[in-house]
Design an enzyme around this catalytic site. Structure first.
Site, PDB file in Angstrom:
ATOM      1  N   PRO A  63      14.718  -2.391  29.445  1.00  0.00           N
ATOM      2  CA  PRO A  63      14.391  -3.312  30.052  1.00  0.00           C
ATOM      3  C   PRO A  63      12.273  -3.123  29.913  1.00  0.00           C
ATOM      4  O   PRO A  63      11.443  -3.434  29.777  1.00  0.00           O
ATOM      5  CB  PRO A  63      14.139  -3.135  32.089  1.00  0.00           C
ATOM      6  CG  PRO A  63      15.190  -2.042  31.995  1.00  0.00           C
ATOM      7  CD  PRO A  63      15.838  -2.010  30.321  1.00  0.00           C
ATOM      8  N   HIS A  78      -1.325 -12.718  33.392  1.00  0.00           N
ATOM      9  CA  HIS A  78      -1.619 -10.815  32.452  1.00  0.00           C
ATOM     10  C   HIS A  78      -2.005 -10.952  31.599  1.00  0.00           C
ATOM     11  O   HIS A  78      -1.733 -11.617  30.724  1.00  0.00           O
ATOM     12  CB  HIS A  78      -0.613 -10.295  32.921  1.00  0.00           C
ATOM     13  CG  HIS A  78      -0.780  -9.480  34.422  1.00  0.00           C
ATOM     14  ND1 HIS A  78      -0.442  -8.202  34.561  1.00  0.00           N
ATOM     15  CD2 HIS A  78      -1.187  -9.989  36.144  1.00  0.00           C
ATOM     16  CE1 HIS A  78      -0.340  -7.826  35.952  1.00  0.00           C
ATOM     17  NE2 HIS A  78      -0.493  -9.189  36.369  1.00  0.00           N
ATOM     18  N   TYR A 126       5.133  -7.972  22.613  1.00  0.00           N
ATOM     19  CA  TYR A 126       5.234  -8.677  24.173  1.00  0.00           C
ATOM     20  C   TYR A 126       4.864  -9.240  24.553  1.00  0.00           C
ATOM     21  O   TYR A 126       5.908 -10.184  25.614  1.00  0.00           O
ATOM     22  CB  TYR A 126       4.168  -7.273  24.524  1.00  0.00           C
ATOM     23  CG  TYR A 126       4.254  -7.236  25.518  1.00  0.00           C
ATOM     24  CD1 TYR A 126       3.598  -8.166  26.662  1.00  0.00           C
ATOM     25  CD2 TYR A 126       5.386  -6.121  26.725  1.00  0.00           C
ATOM     26  CE1 TYR A 126       4.022  -7.359  28.002  1.00  0.00           C
ATOM     27  CE2 TYR A 126       5.466  -5.239  27.484  1.00  0.00           C
ATOM     28  CZ  TYR A 126       4.264  -6.568  29.232  1.00  0.00           C
ATOM     29  OH  TYR A 126       5.427  -6.272  30.195  1.00  0.00           O
ATOM     30  N   LYS A 168      12.557  -8.114  28.027  1.00  0.00           N
ATOM     31  CA  LYS A 168      12.539  -9.188  27.050  1.00  0.00           C
ATOM     32  C   LYS A 168      13.785  -9.911  27.900  1.00  0.00           C
ATOM     33  O   LYS A 168      13.995 -11.056  27.280  1.00  0.00           O
ATOM     34  CB  LYS A 168      12.365  -8.360  25.543  1.00  0.00           C
ATOM     35  CG  LYS A 168      11.967  -8.227  25.218  1.00  0.00           C
ATOM     36  CD  LYS A 168      11.131  -9.314  24.310  1.00  0.00           C
ATOM     37  CE  LYS A 168       9.567  -9.198  24.138  1.00  0.00           C
ATOM     38  NZ  LYS A 168       8.582  -9.355  25.311  1.00  0.00           N
ATOM     39  N   TYR A 196       2.323   1.122  31.892  1.00  0.00           N
ATOM     40  CA  TYR A 196       3.668   1.885  30.583  1.00  0.00           C
ATOM     41  C   TYR A 196       3.153   3.391  30.364  1.00  0.00           C
ATOM     42  O   TYR A 196       1.828   3.579  30.309  1.00  0.00           O
ATOM     43  CB  TYR A 196       3.815   1.521  29.398  1.00  0.00           C
ATOM     44  CG  TYR A 196       4.916   0.061  30.043  1.00  0.00           C
ATOM     45  CD1 TYR A 196       3.914  -1.240  29.670  1.00  0.00           C
ATOM     46  CD2 TYR A 196       6.277  -0.210  29.671  1.00  0.00           C
ATOM     47  CE1 TYR A 196       4.226  -2.191  29.835  1.00  0.00           C
ATOM     48  CE2 TYR A 196       7.029  -1.413  29.436  1.00  0.00           C
ATOM     49  CZ  TYR A 196       5.714  -2.701  29.992  1.00  0.00           C
ATOM     50  OH  TYR A 196       6.299  -3.653  30.166  1.00  0.00           O
TER      51      TYR A 196
HETATM   52  P1  FAS Z   1      22.388 -12.276  34.923  1.00  0.00           P
HETATM   53  O1  FAS Z   1      23.513 -11.392  34.836  1.00  0.00           O
HETATM   54  O2  FAS Z   1      21.540 -13.148  35.918  1.00  0.00           O
HETATM   55  O3  FAS Z   1      23.243 -13.896  35.907  1.00  0.00           O
HETATM   56  C1  FAS Z   1      24.776 -13.723  35.750  1.00  0.00           C
HETATM   57  C2  FAS Z   1      25.061 -14.189  36.097  1.00  0.00           C
HETATM   58  O4  FAS Z   1      27.306 -14.340  36.704  1.00  0.00           O
HETATM   59  C3  FAS Z   1      25.334 -14.197  37.393  1.00  0.00           C
HETATM   60  O5  FAS Z   1      24.944 -14.409  39.403  1.00  0.00           O
HETATM   61  C4  FAS Z   1      27.170 -13.254  37.644  1.00  0.00           C
HETATM   62  O6  FAS Z   1      27.362 -12.727  39.781  1.00  0.00           O
HETATM   63  C5  FAS Z   1      28.062 -13.981  37.594  1.00  0.00           C
HETATM   64  N1  FAS Z   1      28.971 -14.041  36.988  1.00  0.00           N
HETATM   65  C6  FAS Z   1      29.836 -12.699  36.425  1.00  0.00           C
HETATM   66  N2  FAS Z   1      30.980 -12.645  36.267  1.00  0.00           N
HETATM   67  C7  FAS Z   1      31.062 -14.055  36.480  1.00  0.00           C
HETATM   68  C8  FAS Z   1      33.029 -14.388  36.966  1.00  0.00           C
HETATM   69  N3  FAS Z   1      33.602 -13.605  36.123  1.00  0.00           N
HETATM   70  N4  FAS Z   1      32.830 -15.829  37.296  1.00  0.00           N
HETATM   71  C9  FAS Z   1      31.684 -16.177  37.820  1.00  0.00           C
HETATM   72  N5  FAS Z   1      30.578 -15.708  37.471  1.00  0.00           N
HETATM   73  C10 FAS Z   1      30.156 -14.458  36.959  1.00  0.00           C
HETATM   74  N6  FAS Z   1      15.429  -7.552  32.568  1.00  0.00           N
HETATM   75  C11 FAS Z   1      13.238  -8.382  32.272  1.00  0.00           C
HETATM   76  O7  FAS Z   1      13.423  -8.547  31.194  1.00  0.00           O
HETATM   77  N7  FAS Z   1      12.674  -6.759  33.128  1.00  0.00           N
HETATM   78  C12 FAS Z   1      13.414  -6.137  33.909  1.00  0.00           C
HETATM   79  O8  FAS Z   1      12.453  -5.124  34.740  1.00  0.00           O
HETATM   80  C13 FAS Z   1      14.425  -6.327  33.865  1.00  0.00           C
HETATM   81  N8  FAS Z   1      15.455  -5.324  34.890  1.00  0.00           N
HETATM   82  C14 FAS Z   1      17.032  -5.230  34.535  1.00  0.00           C
HETATM   83  C15 FAS Z   1      17.564  -4.563  35.845  1.00  0.00           C
HETATM   84  C16 FAS Z   1      18.459  -4.782  35.905  1.00  0.00           C
HETATM   85  C17 FAS Z   1      19.855  -3.518  37.344  1.00  0.00           C
HETATM   86  C18 FAS Z   1      19.929  -5.277  35.385  1.00  0.00           C
HETATM   87  C19 FAS Z   1      20.878  -5.384  35.170  1.00  0.00           C
HETATM   88  C20 FAS Z   1      19.197  -6.391  34.353  1.00  0.00           C
HETATM   89  C21 FAS Z   1      17.833  -6.112  33.810  1.00  0.00           C
HETATM   90  N9  FAS Z   1      17.018  -6.945  33.369  1.00  0.00           N
HETATM   91  C22 FAS Z   1      15.083  -7.709  33.226  1.00  0.00           C
HETATM   92  C23 FAS Z   1      17.350  -8.216  32.573  1.00  0.00           C
HETATM   93  C24 FAS Z   1      18.154  -8.861  33.513  1.00  0.00           C
HETATM   94  O9  FAS Z   1      16.797  -9.549  33.720  1.00  0.00           O
HETATM   95  C25 FAS Z   1      18.846 -10.622  32.702  1.00  0.00           C
HETATM   96  O10 FAS Z   1      17.978 -10.752  31.261  1.00  0.00           O
HETATM   97  C26 FAS Z   1      19.196 -11.358  33.325  1.00  0.00           C
HETATM   98  O11 FAS Z   1      19.099 -11.569  34.389  1.00  0.00           O
HETATM   99  C27 FAS Z   1      19.627 -11.793  32.510  1.00  0.00           C
HETATM  100  O12 FAS Z   1      19.921 -13.453  32.853  1.00  0.00           O
HETATM  101  P2  FAS Z   1      22.042 -13.530  33.111  1.00  0.00           P
HETATM  102  O13 FAS Z   1      21.488 -13.781  31.147  1.00  0.00           O
HETATM  103  O14 FAS Z   1      21.600 -15.526  33.160  1.00  0.00           O
HETATM  104  O15 FAS Z   1      22.614 -13.084  33.248  1.00  0.00           O
HETATM  105  C1  PHB Z   2       9.132  -5.440  36.359  1.00  0.00           C
HETATM  106  O1  PHB Z   2       8.286  -5.934  37.038  1.00  0.00           O
HETATM  107  O2  PHB Z   2      10.225  -5.570  36.982  1.00  0.00           O
HETATM  108  C2  PHB Z   2       9.459  -4.976  34.715  1.00  0.00           C
HETATM  109  C3  PHB Z   2       7.994  -5.173  34.313  1.00  0.00           C
HETATM  110  C4  PHB Z   2       8.065  -5.078  32.464  1.00  0.00           C
HETATM  111  C5  PHB Z   2       8.644  -4.612  32.255  1.00  0.00           C
HETATM  112  C6  PHB Z   2       9.940  -4.455  33.220  1.00  0.00           C
HETATM  113  C7  PHB Z   2      10.621  -4.616  34.433  1.00  0.00           C
HETATM  114  O3  PHB Z   2       9.050  -4.320  30.563  1.00  0.00           O
END
Ligand code: FAS
Ligand code: PHB
Length: 385
Positions: A288, A72, A380, A292, A196
């Site tokens: 989000p 993109h 961005y 980032k 957005y």
């Molecule tokens: P994660 O949370 O992905 O991974 C942590 C892992 O640790 C999980 O698999 C969990 O099961 C495990 N864990 C937890 N406790 C434990 C324990 N006690 N013992 C063993 N394992 C354990 N970011 C974006 O850039 N764009 C988005 O649109 C976006 N949407 C999101 C929506 C939601 C609902 C959430 C919660 C986050 C979102 N994020 C988004 C942010 C997300 O992408 C995170 O930045 C990303 O998952 C970070 O990765 P990790 O640090 O690996 O954490």
């Molecule tokens: C997504 O595709 O999930 C997405 C993209 C851009 C954002 C947040 C989420 O800023």
């Protein structure tokens, strides 16, 4: 059991760290409390910065990403129907890639050669101030792993940050009075690039996963429940927040996933406690809006992996000593941009008419100044890892 580094969490941060260390010949074990399918079932991020794309290459896990990821060259911001495209390639000579976090995780799972123990229950950290060891339960038995270091990659609700004595850690948090209701649908995206949208009824985002799968979000009150939104209500509300021609072009269908993500800004300091290091969502959360979260997790891991490699291969402790300070400098800049973009695009009724005029002035300044657009694009696209 024994490992040089025990990694808690098999999300993108834990898997990427494990991969980079195993390629350097450093012995790791990953403990993950959920099953592989559960981890892959979480629908999250969708946009990769160049630094993340490069890291997938370094992890020798980037082939499918390059084959299937969507390049993109810009995004559109709209404010009460006024639209502005930001051409990243023209502004900064760089681009982003649309490739879902689920696929990043899947690719990292596929290349991992060392041990990942899924459905590891009751993970506990011991003596991380001295000679650390970790215990966990699986199949009714308690297991122990002795190690040199523990990497806390277990997300916001994990055990690692929670294991740090409160006086040793400072946290900084802002919670927002709203969340994002997200829908995944097998329909072509409404536009070639992400949109957005700021609207008096609330923020909306039109994103995508492929040419035939789209991801949409709308701002909802923080206490909203996904069950209160059937597909028809979601599509009507999304249309009402988009400019008329985009609303007209929207291709709707049955949602294959629907969930609400709370929005918060959060940072823990420092990121090292003896032999325990925090990375990714275990250390910080961004709303989000700025895409980032995943990219920040991967940039933490790039720094932490290099620090472990310097410790073990070059026999120098310097980078491990400097990890927290170095990671936090980039973390806070991503926090700032995500906070800024969230404040620009969402509705904050509590700030009243003055607040909305300030938001409009911010948008008008952004659309009227090439320098401001370059600053937006620079952030961005992602600051240097
Ligand atoms: P994660 O949370 O992905 O991974 C942590 C892992 O640790 C999980 O698999 C969990 O099961 C495990 N864990 C937890 N406790 C434990 C324990 N006690 N013992 C063993 N394992 C354990 N970011 C974006 O850039 N764009 C988005 O649109 C976006 N949407 C999101 C929506 C939601 C609902 C959430 C919660 C986050 C979102 N994020 C988004 C942010 C997300 O992408 C995170 O930045 C990303 O998952 C970070 O990765 P990790 O640090 O690996 O954490
Ligand atoms: C997504 O595709 O999930 C997405 C993209 C851009 C954002 C947040 C989420 O800023």
């Amino acid at each position: 059991m024994r490992a040089q580094v025990v990694i808690i969490g098999a999300g993108p941060a834990g898997l990427m760290l494990g991969r980079l260390l195993e390629l350097a010949g450093i012995d790791t074990i990953i403990l993950e409390r959920k099953s592989p399918d559960y981890v892959l079932g979480r629908i999250r991020a969708g946009v990769l910065e160049q630094g993340s794309i490069d890291l997938m290459g370094r992890a020798q896990a980037g082939a499918r990403m390059h084959a299937e990821g969507l390049i993109h060259h810009g995004v559109e911001l709209s404010f009460d129907g006024d639209r502005q495209r930001f051409d990243f390639t023209q502004l900064m000579g760089r681009h982003v890639m649309v490739y879902g976090q689920t696929e990043v995780t899947r690719d990292l799972m596929a290349v991992r050669r060392s041990s990942t123990i899924y459905e590891a229950e009751d993970v506990s950290l011991h003596d991380f101030d001295g000679k650390p060891w970790v215990t966990y339960r699986k199949d009714g038995l308690t297991h122990r792993i002795d190690c040199d270091f523990i990497a806390g990659c277990d997300g916001f609700h994990g055990i690692c940050r929670a294991s740090v004595p409160p006086p040793a850690i400072a946290t900084f948090e802002r919670t927002y009075p709203f969340g994002w209701l997200g829908v995944l649908v097998d329909q072509p995206p409404v536009a070639d690039e992400l949109i957005y949208a700021h609207h008096a009824r609330g923020f909306a985002l039109c994103s995508q996963r492929s040419a035939v799968r789209s991801r949409y979000y709308i701002q909802v009150p923080a206490d909203e429940k996904a069950e209160a939104w059937d597909d028809a209500r979601f599509w009507d509300e999304l249309r009402s927040r988009l400019n008329p021609e985009t609303a007209e072009a929207l291709q709707t269908g049955s949602s294959i996933e629907k969930s609400i993500a709370p929005l918060r800004s959060f940072v823990a300091e420092p990121l090292r406690f003896g032999q325990l290091f925090l990375a990714g969502d275990a250390a910080h959360i961004v709303p989000p809006t700025g895409a980032k979260g995943l990219n920040l997790a991967l940039s933490d891991v790039a720094a932490l992996a290099d620090a472990f490699i310097e410790h073990y291969i070059d026999r120098s402790p310097a980078a491990l000593k400097g990890y927290s300070t170095k990671a936090l400098q980039r973390i806070w800049k991503a926090e700032r941009f995500s906070w800024w973009m969230t404040n620009l695009l969402h509705t904050f009724p509590e700030t009243g008419d003055f607040g909305r005029r300030i938001q409009r002035a911010e948008f008008d300044y952004l659309t009227g100044s090439t320098v401001a657009q370059q600053s937006f694009a620079e952030n961005y696209l992602g600051l240097p890892f």
